[in-house]
Design a protein around this motif. Structure first.
Motif, mmCIF file in Angstrom:
data_model
loop_
_atom_site.group_PDB
_atom_site.id
_atom_site.type_symbol
_atom_site.label_atom_id
_atom_site.label_comp_id
_atom_site.label_asym_id
_atom_site.label_seq_id
_atom_site.Cartn_x
_atom_site.Cartn_y
_atom_site.Cartn_z
ATOM 1 N N ARG A 1 -2.882 -10.437 -5.642
ATOM 2 C CA ARG A 1 -3.564 -9.659 -4.613
ATOM 3 C C ARG A 1 -2.718 -8.480 -4.167
ATOM 4 O O ARG A 1 -3.215 -7.360 -4.022
ATOM 5 C CB ARG A 1 -3.891 -10.533 -3.407
ATOM 6 N N LEU A 2 -1.416 -8.686 -3.978
ATOM 7 C CA LEU A 2 -0.567 -7.590 -3.518
ATOM 8 C C LEU A 2 -0.422 -6.539 -4.607
ATOM 9 O O LEU A 2 -0.327 -5.345 -4.318
ATOM 10 C CB LEU A 2 0.804 -8.120 -3.079
ATOM 11 N N VAL B 1 -15.033 -0.083 -9.563
ATOM 12 C CA VAL B 1 -15.262 -1.514 -9.350
ATOM 13 C C VAL B 1 -15.933 -1.633 -7.999
ATOM 14 O O VAL B 1 -15.676 -0.838 -7.098
ATOM 15 C CB VAL B 1 -13.929 -2.288 -9.373
ATOM 16 N N GLU B 2 -16.776 -2.591 -7.860
ATOM 17 C CA GLU B 2 -17.534 -2.731 -6.619
ATOM 18 C C GLU B 2 -16.584 -2.951 -5.440
ATOM 19 O O GLU B 2 -15.583 -3.641 -5.565
ATOM 20 C CB GLU B 2 -18.535 -3.881 -6.727
ATOM 21 N N ARG C 1 0.813 -1.214 0.000
ATOM 22 C CA ARG C 1 0.000 0.000 0.000
ATOM 23 C C ARG C 1 0.848 1.266 0.000
ATOM 24 O O ARG C 1 0.323 2.356 -0.176
ATOM 25 C CB ARG C 1 -0.925 0.001 1.216
ATOM 26 N N THR D 1 -7.368 6.529 -9.692
ATOM 27 C CA THR D 1 -7.825 5.507 -8.754
ATOM 28 C C THR D 1 -8.591 4.440 -9.514
ATOM 29 O O THR D 1 -9.591 4.740 -10.164
ATOM 30 C CB THR D 1 -8.733 6.120 -7.677
ATOM 31 N N ARG D 2 -8.106 3.231 -9.457
ATOM 32 C CA ARG D 2 -8.810 2.109 -10.089
ATOM 33 C C ARG D 2 -8.852 0.943 -9.105
ATOM 34 O O ARG D 2 -8.190 -0.058 -9.292
ATOM 35 C CB ARG D 2 -8.083 1.657 -11.363
ATOM 36 N N PRO D 3 -9.585 1.096 -8.011
ATOM 37 C CA PRO D 3 -9.573 0.012 -7.021
ATOM 38 C C PRO D 3 -10.338 -1.201 -7.518
ATOM 39 O O PRO D 3 -11.332 -1.087 -8.230
ATOM 40 C CB PRO D 3 -10.252 0.635 -5.813
ATOM 41 N N ARG D 4 -9.821 -2.355 -7.170
ATOM 42 C CA ARG D 4 -10.555 -3.598 -7.402
ATOM 43 C C ARG D 4 -10.859 -4.232 -6.065
ATOM 44 O O ARG D 4 -10.403 -3.768 -5.025
ATOM 45 C CB ARG D 4 -9.716 -4.544 -8.253
ATOM 46 N N ARG D 5 -11.571 -5.331 -6.115
ATOM 47 C CA ARG D 5 -12.048 -5.964 -4.895
ATOM 48 C C ARG D 5 -10.896 -6.276 -3.930
ATOM 49 O O ARG D 5 -10.999 -6.059 -2.729
ATOM 50 C CB ARG D 5 -12.790 -7.243 -5.238
ATOM 51 N N GLU D 6 -9.775 -6.752 -4.471
ATOM 52 C CA GLU D 6 -8.665 -7.171 -3.609
ATOM 53 C C GLU D 6 -8.102 -6.012 -2.808
ATOM 54 O O GLU D 6 -7.525 -6.208 -1.744
ATOM 55 C CB GLU D 6 -7.542 -7.799 -4.429
ATOM 56 N N LYS D 7 -8.258 -4.776 -3.319
ATOM 57 C CA LYS D 7 -7.650 -3.638 -2.637
ATOM 58 C C LYS D 7 -8.289 -3.390 -1.279
ATOM 59 O O LYS D 7 -7.669 -2.844 -0.376
ATOM 60 C CB LYS D 7 -7.772 -2.391 -3.500
ATOM 61 N N TYR D 8 -9.531 -3.805 -1.116
ATOM 62 C CA TYR D 8 -10.234 -3.548 0.136
ATOM 63 C C TYR D 8 -10.016 -4.645 1.162
ATOM 64 O O TYR D 8 -10.511 -4.554 2.272
ATOM 65 C CB TYR D 8 -11.726 -3.371 -0.136
ATOM 66 N N LEU D 9 -9.294 -5.692 0.779
ATOM 67 C CA LEU D 9 -9.015 -6.760 1.727
ATOM 68 C C LEU D 9 -7.926 -6.318 2.690
ATOM 69 O O LEU D 9 -7.114 -5.448 2.372
ATOM 70 C CB LEU D 9 -8.553 -8.019 0.989
ATOM 71 N N THR D 10 -7.911 -6.933 3.849
ATOM 72 C CA THR D 10 -6.849 -6.662 4.812
ATOM 73 C C THR D 10 -5.510 -7.100 4.233
ATOM 74 O O THR D 10 -5.431 -8.151 3.595
ATOM 75 C CB THR D 10 -7.123 -7.440 6.104
ATOM 76 N N TYR D 11 -4.474 -6.276 4.440
ATOM 77 C CA TYR D 11 -3.140 -6.668 3.971
ATOM 78 C C TYR D 11 -2.577 -7.704 4.926
ATOM 79 O O TYR D 11 -2.310 -7.410 6.085
ATOM 80 C CB TYR D 11 -2.223 -5.458 3.910
ATOM 81 N N ALA E 1 -1.135 -14.683 -4.495
ATOM 82 C CA ALA E 1 -0.602 -13.672 -3.574
ATOM 83 C C ALA E 1 -0.013 -12.504 -4.351
ATOM 84 O O ALA E 1 -0.202 -11.337 -3.991
ATOM 85 C CB ALA E 1 0.448 -14.309 -2.669
ATOM 86 N N GLU F 1 -2.799 -5.766 -6.647
ATOM 87 C CA GLU F 1 -4.056 -5.008 -6.588
ATOM 88 C C GLU F 1 -4.077 -4.056 -5.404
ATOM 89 O O GLU F 1 -4.759 -3.042 -5.433
ATOM 90 C CB GLU F 1 -5.251 -5.968 -6.478
ATOM 91 N N GLN F 2 -3.335 -4.374 -4.344
ATOM 92 C CA GLN F 2 -3.362 -3.516 -3.159
ATOM 93 C C GLN F 2 -2.424 -2.328 -3.267
ATOM 94 O O GLN F 2 -2.406 -1.474 -2.394
ATOM 95 C CB GLN F 2 -3.019 -4.352 -1.917
ATOM 96 N N GLU G 1 -2.545 3.349 -7.272
ATOM 97 C CA GLU G 1 -2.262 3.756 -8.641
ATOM 98 C C GLU G 1 -1.524 5.084 -8.636
ATOM 99 O O GLU G 1 -1.760 5.896 -7.740
ATOM 100 C CB GLU G 1 -3.571 3.874 -9.435
ATOM 101 N N CYS H 1 0.103 -10.093 3.845
ATOM 102 C CA CYS H 1 1.139 -10.748 3.036
ATOM 103 C C CYS H 1 0.543 -11.505 1.851
ATOM 104 O O CYS H 1 1.134 -12.484 1.393
ATOM 105 C CB CYS H 1 1.990 -11.684 3.880
ATOM 106 N N GLY H 2 -0.606 -11.085 1.362
ATOM 107 C CA GLY H 2 -1.135 -11.697 0.163
ATOM 108 C C GLY H 2 -1.962 -12.943 0.393
ATOM 109 O O GLY H 2 -2.520 -13.481 -0.550
ATOM 110 N N ILE H 3 -2.029 -13.415 1.639
ATOM 111 C CA ILE H 3 -2.855 -14.588 1.903
ATOM 112 C C ILE H 3 -4.193 -14.149 2.470
ATOM 113 O O ILE H 3 -4.381 -12.980 2.800
ATOM 114 C CB ILE H 3 -2.153 -15.564 2.878
ATOM 115 N N ASP H 4 -5.112 -15.085 2.605
ATOM 116 C CA ASP H 4 -6.437 -14.741 3.108
ATOM 117 C C ASP H 4 -6.339 -14.333 4.572
ATOM 118 O O ASP H 4 -5.668 -15.009 5.355
ATOM 119 C CB ASP H 4 -7.370 -15.947 2.981
#
Lengths: 167, 127
Positions: free
Chosen positions: A83-84, A164-165, A62, B36-46, A80, A86-87, A90, B48-51
């Motif tokens: 996902r990282l 995006v939602e 981030r 800003t182009r957020p996707r769903r993954e951006k709102y997840l808790t960081y 992973a 995407e986090q 931009e 280390c990339g795992i759930d």
């Protein structure tokens, strides 16, 4: 919000914004294999990419502008990385460092290795080598900085949907 | 005299206001400029990339509190004892050795009474 991707900003302002962006690349090292050691060597005193404005070891995705994927990307690791990526905020950039990250490298026919990181995230610069020397990463960074200096964020983000939602 | 005194606070206030203004201007400018182009993954808790595992609210076993408390007390005691031991000879040469030794023994006895109390209250037993 965001003006620079919705309207074409005037060239002088775009020059200043791009100039600031290219010399303050907080880098997130996605070290997956031996290439990560070459990345670390590039960040150390001998090669020292901080003199080019690349700030290593961002606290997390981030806070990072640039992701360097250095090493073998396995299928298990791929979600992973996605996902990282995407986090990251931009505008974000990706350097694929080394043969494994470029195309699977020596493991191109392995059952468990992704055939390049560009299968899951967009890559800006590819650095070939197995592993590439630190000088190669320096050249890759210069290539990326040239690209950032000449780019228009409106063009870069024209293909991507605005909203995006939320999850 | 008193004017100078309050003038110092004007300086402090100016620095504070400048700091607040810097943050507000920088964040507003960044918000106006950045794409800003957020996707769903951006709102997840960081994580280390795992759930993410579990929820943000988690509780720790309360028994750790007593152990941590006792540890801190006796840790401080040992931190206190080592420098005391190094200077004891110096004080002894000056003639105060017995007095500060007795003071330290009183201190340790106080802590020992506390330990006995903790033992009596059965907080040293885990289950």
């Amino acid at each position: 919000m965001g003006l620079s991707d919705k309207v074409e900003v005037p060239p002088p302002i775009r020059f200043v914004l791009n100039w600031g962006r290219k010399y303050s690349l907080w880098v997130f090292n996605f070290g997956l294999a031996c290439c990560a050691i070459e990345f670390i060597a590039t960040s150390m005193a001998e090669h020292d990419f901080i003199r080019m404005g690349v700030i290593p070891f961002a606290h997390g995705p981030r806070q990072a502008d640039l992701m360097v994927v250095s090493g073998t990307l396995t299928d298990k690791m791929a979600p992973a990385v996605k996902r990282l990526y995407e986090q990251m905020p931009e505008p974000k950039y990706v350097i694929s460092f080394g043969s494994c990250a470029n195309c699977g490298g020596p493991y191109w026919d392995s059952y468990s290795v992704a055939k390049g990181v560009d299968q899951i995230i967009p890559v800006d610069v590819y650095v070939p080598g197995c592993p590439p020397r630190p000088e190669a990463l320096l050249q890759g960074i210069i290539k990326l900085q040239t690209k950032i200096q000449n780019e228009s964020l409106k063009q870069r983000y024209s293909a991507e949907p605005l909203t995006v939602e939320a999850g | 005299m008193s004017n100078d005194y309050f003038a110092d606070y004007v300086t402090v206030g100016s620095v504070f206001l400048a700091g607040v203004a810097f943050v507000v201007v920088a964040f507003t400018a960044a918000m106006l400029v950045r794409p800003t182009r957020p996707r769903r993954e951006k709102y997840l808790t960081y994580e280390c990339g795992i759930d993410p595992v579990g929820v943000g609210w988690s509780q720790t076993q309360i028994r750790y509190y007593v152990f941590a408390f006792l540890f801190v007390i006796f840790d401080i005691e040992s931190v206190f004892l080592f420098p005391f031991a190094t200077v004891l000879r110096t004080f002894d040469a000056a003639g105060d050795g017995v007095a500060i030794l007795v003071e330290m023994v009183i201190f340790i006895l106080l802590l020992a009474v506390g330990l006995l109390y903790a033992w009596k209250k059965k907080v040293l037993e885990w289950v």
